[in-house]
Write a protein that holds these residues in place. Structure first.
Motif, PDB file in Angstrom:
ATOM      1  N   ASP A   1       1.121   0.608   1.793  1.00  0.00           N
ATOM      2  CA  ASP A   1       0.365   0.442   3.029  1.00  0.00           C
ATOM      3  C   ASP A   1      -0.728   1.481   3.245  1.00  0.00           C
ATOM      4  OD1 ASP A   1       1.815  -1.755   3.819  1.00  0.00           O
ATOM      5  OD2 ASP A   1       3.309  -0.574   4.882  1.00  0.00           O
ATOM      6  N   TYR A   2      -0.515   2.686   2.808  1.00  0.00           N
ATOM      7  CA  TYR A   2      -1.417   3.783   3.176  1.00  0.00           C
ATOM      8  C   TYR A   2      -2.284   4.264   2.020  1.00  0.00           C
ATOM      9  CZ  TYR A   2       1.350   3.840   7.377  1.00  0.00           C
ATOM     10  OH  TYR A   2       1.972   3.487   8.531  1.00  0.00           O
ATOM     11  N   MET A   3      -2.645   3.380   1.115  1.00  0.00           N
ATOM     12  CA  MET A   3      -3.513   3.772   0.011  1.00  0.00           C
ATOM     13  C   MET A   3      -4.875   4.276   0.499  1.00  0.00           C
ATOM     14  SD  MET A   3      -3.924   4.367  -3.140  1.00  0.00           S
ATOM     15  CE  MET A   3      -2.401   3.764  -3.779  1.00  0.00           C
ATOM     16  N   PRO A   4      -5.553   3.616   1.476  1.00  0.00           N
ATOM     17  CA  PRO A   4      -6.825   4.176   1.953  1.00  0.00           C
ATOM     18  C   PRO A   4      -6.664   5.569   2.556  1.00  0.00           C
ATOM     19  CG  PRO A   4      -6.616   1.909   2.658  1.00  0.00           C
ATOM     20  CD  PRO A   4      -5.294   2.297   2.069  1.00  0.00           C
ATOM     21  N   THR A   5      -5.549   5.813   3.246  1.00  0.00           N
ATOM     22  CA  THR A   5      -5.306   7.131   3.834  1.00  0.00           C
ATOM     23  C   THR A   5      -5.104   8.180   2.748  1.00  0.00           C
ATOM     24  OG1 THR A   5      -4.315   6.101   5.764  1.00  0.00           O
ATOM     25  CG2 THR A   5      -3.809   8.410   5.402  1.00  0.00           C
TER      26      THR A   5
ATOM     27  N   VAL B   1       0.831  -5.431   2.398  1.00  0.00           N
ATOM     28  CA  VAL B   1      -0.073  -5.989   1.396  1.00  0.00           C
ATOM     29  C   VAL B   1      -0.633  -4.833   0.571  1.00  0.00           C
ATOM     30  CG1 VAL B   1      -2.260  -7.204   1.063  1.00  0.00           C
ATOM     31  CG2 VAL B   1      -0.675  -7.963   2.816  1.00  0.00           C
ATOM     32  N   SER B   2      -0.508  -4.949  -0.728  1.00  0.00           N
ATOM     33  CA  SER B   2      -0.964  -3.847  -1.583  1.00  0.00           C
ATOM     34  C   SER B   2      -2.469  -3.944  -1.818  1.00  0.00           C
ATOM     35  CB  SER B   2      -0.226  -3.892  -2.926  1.00  0.00           C
ATOM     36  OG  SER B   2      -0.515  -5.096  -3.595  1.00  0.00           O
ATOM     37  N   TRP B   3      -3.066  -2.801  -2.138  1.00  0.00           N
ATOM     38  CA  TRP B   3      -4.477  -2.742  -2.483  1.00  0.00           C
ATOM     39  C   TRP B   3      -4.552  -3.045  -3.974  1.00  0.00           C
ATOM     40  CZ3 TRP B   3      -8.203   1.490  -0.395  1.00  0.00           C
ATOM     41  CH2 TRP B   3      -9.488   1.240  -0.849  1.00  0.00           C
ATOM     42  N   PRO B   4      -5.161  -4.167  -4.360  1.00  0.00           N
ATOM     43  CA  PRO B   4      -5.141  -4.568  -5.771  1.00  0.00           C
ATOM     44  C   PRO B   4      -5.682  -3.500  -6.718  1.00  0.00           C
ATOM     45  CG  PRO B   4      -5.947  -6.338  -4.399  1.00  0.00           C
ATOM     46  CD  PRO B   4      -5.821  -5.132  -3.512  1.00  0.00           C
ATOM     47  N   PHE B   5      -4.955  -3.275  -7.779  1.00  0.00           N
ATOM     48  CA  PHE B   5      -5.245  -2.335  -8.867  1.00  0.00           C
ATOM     49  C   PHE B   5      -5.056  -0.868  -8.479  1.00  0.00           C
ATOM     50  CE2 PHE B   5      -7.888  -6.034 -10.002  1.00  0.00           C
ATOM     51  CZ  PHE B   5      -7.225  -6.389 -11.160  1.00  0.00           C
ATOM     52  N   LEU B   6      -4.780  -0.563  -7.225  1.00  0.00           N
ATOM     53  CA  LEU B   6      -4.579   0.827  -6.827  1.00  0.00           C
ATOM     54  C   LEU B   6      -3.201   1.081  -6.237  1.00  0.00           C
ATOM     55  CD1 LEU B   6      -8.018   1.746  -5.213  1.00  0.00           C
ATOM     56  CD2 LEU B   6      -7.193   2.327  -7.482  1.00  0.00           C
ATOM     57  N   SER B   7      -2.602   0.095  -5.609  1.00  0.00           N
ATOM     58  CA  SER B   7      -1.307   0.274  -4.965  1.00  0.00           C
ATOM     59  C   SER B   7      -0.168  -0.070  -5.908  1.00  0.00           C
ATOM     60  CB  SER B   7      -1.207  -0.600  -3.713  1.00  0.00           C
ATOM     61  OG  SER B   7      -2.105  -0.164  -2.737  1.00  0.00           O
ATOM     62  N   TYR B   8       1.031   0.134  -5.398  1.00  0.00           N
ATOM     63  CA  TYR B   8       2.239   0.022  -6.198  1.00  0.00           C
ATOM     64  C   TYR B   8       2.724  -1.398  -6.421  1.00  0.00           C
ATOM     65  CZ  TYR B   8       7.094   0.763  -7.531  1.00  0.00           C
ATOM     66  OH  TYR B   8       8.281   0.731  -8.173  1.00  0.00           O
ATOM     67  N   GLY B   9       2.235  -2.395  -5.705  1.00  0.00           N
ATOM     68  CA  GLY B   9       2.756  -3.753  -5.799  1.00  0.00           C
ATOM     69  C   GLY B   9       2.830  -4.263  -7.226  1.00  0.00           C
ATOM     70  N   GLN B  10       4.042  -4.373  -7.773  1.00  0.00           N
ATOM     71  CA  GLN B  10       4.215  -4.714  -9.181  1.00  0.00           C
ATOM     72  C   GLN B  10       3.798  -6.147  -9.482  1.00  0.00           C
ATOM     73  OE1 GLN B  10       8.330  -3.817  -9.708  1.00  0.00           O
ATOM     74  NE2 GLN B  10       7.958  -1.640 -10.000  1.00  0.00           N
ATOM     75  N   VAL B  11       4.267  -7.099  -8.708  1.00  0.00           N
ATOM     76  CA  VAL B  11       3.915  -8.502  -8.946  1.00  0.00           C
ATOM     77  C   VAL B  11       2.418  -8.696  -8.737  1.00  0.00           C
ATOM     78  CG1 VAL B  11       4.292 -10.863  -8.152  1.00  0.00           C
ATOM     79  CG2 VAL B  11       6.221  -9.304  -8.368  1.00  0.00           C
ATOM     80  N   SER B  12       1.886  -8.091  -7.695  1.00  0.00           N
ATOM     81  CA  SER B  12       0.455  -8.178  -7.429  1.00  0.00           C
ATOM     82  C   SER B  12      -0.349  -7.630  -8.602  1.00  0.00           C
ATOM     83  CB  SER B  12       0.123  -7.405  -6.152  1.00  0.00           C
ATOM     84  OG  SER B  12      -1.258  -7.347  -5.949  1.00  0.00           O
ATOM     85  N   LEU B  13       0.075  -6.507  -9.154  1.00  0.00           N
ATOM     86  CA  LEU B  13      -0.640  -5.910 -10.284  1.00  0.00           C
ATOM     87  C   LEU B  13      -0.587  -6.818 -11.506  1.00  0.00           C
ATOM     88  CD1 LEU B  13      -2.162  -3.470 -11.422  1.00  0.00           C
ATOM     89  CD2 LEU B  13       0.041  -2.512 -12.056  1.00  0.00           C
ATOM     90  N   VAL B  14       0.568  -7.370 -11.802  1.00  0.00           N
ATOM     91  CA  VAL B  14       0.710  -8.251 -12.970  1.00  0.00           C
ATOM     92  C   VAL B  14      -0.153  -9.501 -12.807  1.00  0.00           C
ATOM     93  CG1 VAL B  14       2.330  -9.717 -14.226  1.00  0.00           C
ATOM     94  CG2 VAL B  14       2.981  -7.396 -13.630  1.00  0.00           C
ATOM     95  N   ILE B  15      -0.091 -10.127 -11.639  1.00  0.00           N
ATOM     96  CA  ILE B  15      -0.870 -11.347 -11.409  1.00  0.00           C
ATOM     97  C   ILE B  15      -2.365 -11.055 -11.474  1.00  0.00           C
ATOM     98  CG2 ILE B  15      -1.484 -13.065  -9.658  1.00  0.00           C
ATOM     99  CD1 ILE B  15       1.486 -13.059  -8.867  1.00  0.00           C
ATOM    100  N   ASN B  16      -2.798  -9.963 -10.864  1.00  0.00           N
ATOM    101  CA  ASN B  16      -4.219  -9.618 -10.902  1.00  0.00           C
ATOM    102  C   ASN B  16      -4.679  -9.305 -12.319  1.00  0.00           C
ATOM    103  OD1 ASN B  16      -5.043  -9.955  -8.208  1.00  0.00           O
ATOM    104  ND2 ASN B  16      -4.035  -8.057  -7.647  1.00  0.00           N
ATOM    105  N   CYS B  17      -3.850  -8.646 -13.110  1.00  0.00           N
ATOM    106  CA  CYS B  17      -4.216  -8.358 -14.505  1.00  0.00           C
ATOM    107  C   CYS B  17      -4.294  -9.639 -15.335  1.00  0.00           C
ATOM    108  CB  CYS B  17      -3.224  -7.379 -15.129  1.00  0.00           C
ATOM    109  SG  CYS B  17      -3.427  -5.696 -14.548  1.00  0.00           S
ATOM    110  N   VAL B  18      -3.389 -10.583 -15.097  1.00  0.00           N
ATOM    111  CA  VAL B  18      -3.428 -11.865 -15.814  1.00  0.00           C
ATOM    112  C   VAL B  18      -4.701 -12.633 -15.460  1.00  0.00           C
ATOM    113  CG1 VAL B  18      -2.322 -14.136 -15.969  1.00  0.00           C
ATOM    114  CG2 VAL B  18      -0.945 -12.072 -16.151  1.00  0.00           C
TER     115      VAL B  18
END
Length: 161
Positions: free
Chosen positions: A44-48, A129-146
């Motif tokens: 949640d607090y990646m921008p911070t 909601v994770s910040w794509p490519f910067l936050s920890y969201g594992q599924v989000s990161l995998v899907i965005n990389c695919v």
């Protein structure tokens, strides 16, 4: 009441204590200190957290670069969305499909970043909601990389007829 129960207040205290140039990498006070970054910086607090490391001006520059990168993807694939009224060859149809995937994907990423920023500013509730490519969201990161891998595989140049 637990002293760390109001994450948004902790975020505001932290932002108020950050110097103009940021604390620098490794210099950010972490949770447990008086004016420290909140606990959920991985989502949640990646921008911070980036504000604490980079400072205001560098975070604005990084955000502009991030959105510019997404805009370049949209502009590169925009001409591939040929429309539905013309007869397309199979190669053009495939390219047109991936053009639409690029536009929808970048729009989704921009919406995720806006939701995260609005949550950090207190305009909207925090959603996880994770910040794509910067936050920890594992599924989000995998899907965005695919999706990014698929889009990098599609040629953007003109097809020979």
């Amino acid at each position: 009441m637990h002293p760390t129960s109001d994450q948004l207040a902790i975020t505001r205290y932290f932002i108020a204590s950050v110097p103009d140039t940021g604390y620098g990498l490794g210099g950010v006070p972490w949770k447990g200190e008086k004016r420290a970054v909140p606990e959920q910086t991985h989502s949640d607090y990646m921008p911070t957290a980036l504000y604490g490391v980079l400072g205001k001006n560098k975070l604005i520059l990084l955000s502009i670069m991030y959105f510019s990168w997404l805009a370049v993807i949209v502009l590169a694939y925009q001409r591939l969305t040929l429309g539905f009224n013309t007869r397309l060859s199979p190669a053009e149809m495939s390219t047109s499909f991936f053009g639409w995937v690029a536009i929808i994907w970048t729009t989704t990423i921009m919406m995720q970043v806006c939701v995260t920023f609005m949550g950090n500013l207190g305009i909207a509730p925090l959603t996880g909601v994770s910040w794509p490519f910067l936050s920890y969201g594992q599924v989000s990161l995998v899907i965005n990389c695919v999706v990014l891998g698929l889009l990098l595989h599609v040629p953007v140049g003109r097809h020979s007829q």
